[in-house]
Design an enzyme around this catalytic site. Structure first.
Site, PDB file in Angstrom:
ATOM      1  N   HIS A  16       0.842  -1.201   0.000  1.00 21.30           N
ATOM      2  CA  HIS A  16       0.000   0.000   0.000  1.00 21.30           C
ATOM      3  C   HIS A  16       0.881   1.258   0.000  1.00 21.30           C
ATOM      4  O   HIS A  16       0.626   2.205  -0.738  1.00 21.30           O
ATOM      5  CB  HIS A  16      -0.868   0.063   1.268  1.00 21.30           C
ATOM      6  CG  HIS A  16      -1.911  -0.993   1.390  1.00 21.30           C
ATOM      7  ND1 HIS A  16      -2.080  -1.749   2.528  1.00 21.30           N
ATOM      8  CD2 HIS A  16      -2.880  -1.414   0.539  1.00 21.30           C
ATOM      9  CE1 HIS A  16      -3.089  -2.585   2.373  1.00 21.30           C
ATOM     10  NE2 HIS A  16      -3.597  -2.417   1.175  1.00 21.30           N
ATOM     11  N   LYS A  40     -15.171  -8.508   4.977  1.00 16.16           N
ATOM     12  CA  LYS A  40     -13.980  -9.085   5.609  1.00 16.16           C
ATOM     13  C   LYS A  40     -14.044  -8.805   7.117  1.00 16.16           C
ATOM     14  O   LYS A  40     -14.458  -7.729   7.532  1.00 16.16           O
ATOM     15  CB  LYS A  40     -12.713  -8.425   5.054  1.00 16.16           C
ATOM     16  CG  LYS A  40     -12.496  -8.649   3.575  1.00 16.16           C
ATOM     17  CD  LYS A  40     -11.132  -8.081   3.172  1.00 16.16           C
ATOM     18  CE  LYS A  40     -11.132  -7.423   1.833  1.00 16.16           C
ATOM     19  NZ  LYS A  40      -9.987  -6.574   1.562  1.00 16.16           N
ATOM     20  N   ARG A  89      -2.493  -6.074  -8.192  1.00 17.54           N
ATOM     21  CA  ARG A  89      -1.426  -7.029  -7.912  1.00 17.54           C
ATOM     22  C   ARG A  89      -1.352  -8.068  -9.011  1.00 17.54           C
ATOM     23  O   ARG A  89      -0.443  -8.114  -9.789  1.00 17.54           O
ATOM     24  CB  ARG A  89      -1.660  -7.717  -6.566  1.00 17.54           C
ATOM     25  CG  ARG A  89      -1.189  -6.895  -5.410  1.00 17.54           C
ATOM     26  CD  ARG A  89      -1.806  -7.344  -4.136  1.00 17.54           C
ATOM     27  NE  ARG A  89      -3.233  -7.100  -4.152  1.00 17.54           N
ATOM     28  CZ  ARG A  89      -3.999  -7.145  -3.086  1.00 17.54           C
ATOM     29  NH1 ARG A  89      -3.492  -7.469  -1.922  1.00 17.54           N
ATOM     30  NH2 ARG A  89      -5.271  -6.869  -3.163  1.00 17.54           N
ATOM     31  N   SER A 127      -2.996  -7.597   3.039  1.00 13.36           N
ATOM     32  CA  SER A 127      -3.206  -7.464   4.485  1.00 13.36           C
ATOM     33  C   SER A 127      -3.589  -8.816   5.074  1.00 13.36           C
ATOM     34  O   SER A 127      -3.166  -9.158   6.183  1.00 13.36           O
ATOM     35  CB  SER A 127      -4.329  -6.456   4.764  1.00 13.36           C
ATOM     36  OG  SER A 127      -3.970  -5.193   4.283  1.00 13.36           O
TER      37      SER A 127
HETATM   38  P1  ADP Z   1      -6.013  -6.024   0.851  1.00 18.12           P
HETATM   39  O1  ADP Z   1      -6.512  -6.638  -0.435  1.00 18.12           O
HETATM   40  O2  ADP Z   1      -4.540  -6.200   1.049  1.00 18.12           O
HETATM   41  O3  ADP Z   1      -6.847  -6.333   2.061  1.00 18.12           O
HETATM   42  P2  ADP Z   1      -7.131  -3.311   0.693  1.00 18.12           P
HETATM   43  O4  ADP Z   1      -8.563  -3.633   0.574  1.00 18.12           O
HETATM   44  O5  ADP Z   1      -6.724  -2.496   1.867  1.00 18.12           O
HETATM   45  O6  ADP Z   1      -6.103  -4.502   0.627  1.00 18.12           O
HETATM   46  O7  ADP Z   1      -6.594  -2.646  -0.644  1.00 18.12           O
HETATM   47  C1  ADP Z   1      -6.652  -1.287  -0.960  1.00 18.12           C
HETATM   48  C2  ADP Z   1      -6.076  -1.068  -2.333  1.00 18.12           C
HETATM   49  O8  ADP Z   1      -4.689  -1.370  -2.330  1.00 18.12           O
HETATM   50  C3  ADP Z   1      -6.668  -1.923  -3.451  1.00 18.12           C
HETATM   51  O9  ADP Z   1      -6.734  -1.120  -4.613  1.00 18.12           O
HETATM   52  C4  ADP Z   1      -5.643  -3.040  -3.607  1.00 18.12           C
HETATM   53  O10 ADP Z   1      -5.655  -3.582  -4.911  1.00 18.12           O
HETATM   54  C5  ADP Z   1      -4.366  -2.286  -3.339  1.00 18.12           C
HETATM   55  N1  ADP Z   1      -3.279  -3.128  -2.860  1.00 18.12           N
HETATM   56  C6  ADP Z   1      -3.270  -3.942  -1.783  1.00 18.12           C
HETATM   57  N2  ADP Z   1      -2.087  -4.559  -1.626  1.00 18.12           N
HETATM   58  C7  ADP Z   1      -1.308  -4.137  -2.663  1.00 18.12           C
HETATM   59  C8  ADP Z   1       0.029  -4.440  -3.110  1.00 18.12           C
HETATM   60  N3  ADP Z   1       0.789  -5.317  -2.461  1.00 18.12           N
HETATM   61  N4  ADP Z   1       0.485  -3.825  -4.225  1.00 18.12           N
HETATM   62  C9  ADP Z   1      -0.322  -2.962  -4.897  1.00 18.12           C
HETATM   63  N5  ADP Z   1      -1.577  -2.650  -4.544  1.00 18.12           N
HETATM   64  C10 ADP Z   1      -2.075  -3.226  -3.455  1.00 18.12           C
END
Ligand code: ADP
Length: 160
Positions: A16, A40, A89, A127
């Site tokens: 992130h 979630k 990703r 996460s």
């Molecule tokens: P997660 O899927 O890890 O629970 P979130 O719902 O907090 O994450 O994701 C928020 C945003 O960050 C989304 O657009 C998700 O695709 C992006 N994101 C999460 N992890 C990564 C990563 N390792 N690299 C790039 N983008 C990411």
């Protein structure tokens, strides 16, 4: 131009953070917006997630941290933001994000979704995987900021 980077951030990872830093270089203002995850099961409260994000973003001057509920496009419009940032990703992210981006455009055609490709180093990082590893006492060093690592350790030591 102002952009919103929405997510659960439960908790914020280095994946992130990489997107935050790169998006902050592209836009004049970036709002990192925590959405309470509906389906979630959350480990951290929204307040805790905000605290960690504020700590890790404090050196980036054009980044602010906030939370919202309800429709993302409505929140973006209230913030006068014209761009939604999403990180990608793997192919597995694509279908869902594609659907969301089209729906958001249908709801408000004035807001554009911009996708940013993950850094290869973090392409497997989520996460959820961080929480799973930390819950079993595995090291998440290098995958999350130090402040998050400490919070994960104390969260799981209280629980066990
Ligand atoms: P997660 O899927 O890890 O629970 P979130 O719902 O907090 O994450 O994701 C928020 C945003 O960050 C989304 O657009 C998700 O695709 C992006 N994101 C999460 N992890 C990564 C990563 N390792 N690299 C790039 N983008 C990411």
């Amino acid at each position: 131009m102002k952009a919103i980077y929405p997510g659960s951030f439960d908790p914020v990872t280095n994946g992130h953070l990489d997107i935050i830093e790169r998006a902050a270089n592209l836009f004049d203002e970036l709002v990192v917006a925590v959405a309470p995850n509906i389906d979630k099961k959350a480990l951290f409260t929204v307040e805790e997630r905000l605290e960690m994000l504020r700590e890790v973003c404090k050196e980036i001057p054009n980044v602010t941290v906030d939370s919202f509920t309800g429709l993302l496009v409505r929140y973006a419009a209230e913030q006068n933001a014209s761009v939604i940032i999403k990180g990608l990703r793997a192919l597995s992210d694509f279908e869902f994000e594609f659907e969301m981006a089209l729906m958001n455009r249908r709801l408000d055609s004035g807001i554009e979704t911009v996708f940013m490709m993950t850094n290869a180093e973090y392409s497997y990082l989520s996460s959820s995987i961080v929480k799973e590893v930390a819950s079993f006492g595995g090291s998440v060093s290098g995958l999350v900021p130090k402040v998050v690592e400490e919070r994960l350790i104390s969260k799981f030591s209280i629980r066990s």
